[in-house]
Design a protein around this motif. Structure first.
Motif: not given
Ligand code: ASP
Length: 418
Positions: A77-80, A127-138
């Motif tokens: 659901d989170l990652f395309e 999961v959270l670390s990858h997801y927020i990275n994906e949306i541009g939060i370093k």
């Protein structure tokens, strides 16, 4: 510098992860360290894996597969990208867990428990670390076991503050200069680098350890309730929000069993005078509760309920008085079992302790002192504590229940109810 802690309810599904990401984005105004629990009820599910492994009933693998699926479903659901590196990383944790359960069964239940149950937080933070990275939060994923050091009391690791302070200052401060840190609650490691856990619901405490050592400006615990209430809203529909309470009030409430904050959380914050904010992740714009040096002018009656209590009564076999030496033997037996008494009282030749109904610990205490005492045990009791009580409130809460023990102090009434 701030510390945020998100519990399992906040990251229970993909929408929860998105909400947490938006809070991190919106409420971060400088350096930030984020402590996260396992997703939803994952810790309970991992406890079932441990039980299945120990009892060798062949179900451990099936249970692990279910946990894996639920994590992968959230990732879908989170990652395309279906080949996103998050899948490999999660898989590695599951492979390690499968190795663990393929090993010959170990005697040391608590050790095995920590090796398996700890995986929940490693998964959620990945999961959270990858997801927020994906949306541009370093951000940087930190393995908390590299910095929080404990002894080898598995399931209830005691933190080595000296070593932990040294490691956090050495390893975490520099990362915070350039990025947000995402790390696991609840975990630590022994000097030999074996994983330990700090006790159920221990992630609040993890956050407080970081807050203390990093001298953070404040710590926020994001919850599914509006803040600290005058009672558990699931049990008391008339519970009201407490906007401001003192460290003392918070420590008393958590000591008696209020589950809104882990009991070990307050001390590290009080010791440095750092405020604790308890806020809703559903309505992050609301103020919530501030725990600090100030008390609100007047507090309403605060009710705390502890279910599944057990009353142990110790009678001296030889009719000795419950004097200093006898009490010392009793307390040593409880200390050796790492067992907290929730209420106690003594008579001439008997001593009573109300405890959580934990059969292994009760057995340990009994074994240590049964040569000296005859011991009775009464189960299925409820311990009700009312802070800032009045007679009317006591009467309305006792209703038609019988109190086996009642204790009244200036601000606190306690009743052990049948
Ligand atoms: N995941 C652990 C538990 O459920 C730790 C925590 O949530 O604080 O107990």
């Amino acid at each position: 510098m701030k510390v945020f802690k998100f519990g399992g309810a906040s990251v229970k599904d993909a929408d929860g992860m998105r909400n947490v990401a938006s809070i991190i984005e919106k409420y971060n105004d400088g350096k930030l360290l984020v402590v996260v629990s396992a997703l939803g009820k994952t810790t309970n599910a991992l406890e079932d894996v441990v039980k299945a492994y120990i009892s060798n009933n062949g179900e451990a693998k099936i249970l692990i597969e279910k946990i894996k699926q639920s994590h992968f479903d959230i990732c879908k659901d989170l990652f395309e990208d279906k080949n996103h590196p998050v899948y490999d990383q999660l898989n590695n944790f599951f492979v390690e867990m499968e190795w663990q359960i393929e090993e010959e069964r170990m005697e040391e239940y608590n050790y095995v428990y920590d090796q398996i149950v700890s995986v929940g937080e490693l998964l959620s933070t990945t999961v959270l670390s990858h997801y927020i990275n994906e949306i541009g939060i370093k951000n940087t994923w930190l393995d908390v076991r590299d910095v929080i050091k404990t002894d080898d009391t598995y399931r209830e690791g005691n933190v080595n503050w000296l070593k932990t302070t040294e490691l956090i200052q050495e390893k975490v401060l520099s990362i915070l200069e350039n990025s947000i840190v995402i790390t696991q609650g609840f975990l630590g490691s022994t000097p030999e680098n074996c994983t330990t856990t700090l006790g159920r619901e221990g992630s609040d405490y993890t956050a407080a350890i970081f807050t203390n050592i990093l001298n953070a400006e404040n710590q926020t615990i994001w919850k599914d309730v509006p803040g600290v209430l005058s009672g558990d809203p699931r049990k008391f529909t008339d519970a009201v929000l407490l906007e401001e309470i003192s460290y003392l009030e918070a420590v008393e409430m958590t000591f008696y069993g209020a589950s809104v904050i882990h009991p070990k959380t307050i001390k590290p914050l009080q010791n440095k005078g750092i405020p604790l904010l308890v806020k809703s992740f559903i309505h992050p714009e609301n103020k919530g509760t501030i725990v600090g040096t100030k008390n609100s002018a007047s507090l309403p009656p605060i009710r705390v309920v502890k279910e599944d209590q057990c009353l142990l009564t110790f009678h001296t076999k030889n009719f000795s008085f419950i004097a200093e030496e006898v009490i010392s033997d009793l307390l040593s037996a409880f200390a050796a079992a790492n067992f907290k008494m929730n209420m106690m009282q003594n008579g001439a030749i008997s001593f009573q302790a109300c405890v959580d109904n934990i059969p292994e610990k009760i057995a340990k205490v009994k074994k240590a002192i049964e040569h000296e005492f005859d011991i009775d045990q009464k189960e299925n009791l409820t311990l009700l504590t009312i802070r800032h009580y009045n007679e009317e409130v006591i009467a309305s809460h006792k209703m038609n229940k019988k109190a086996i023990i009642e204790q009244k102090r200036h601000t606190t009434w306690q009743g052990l109810l049948e």
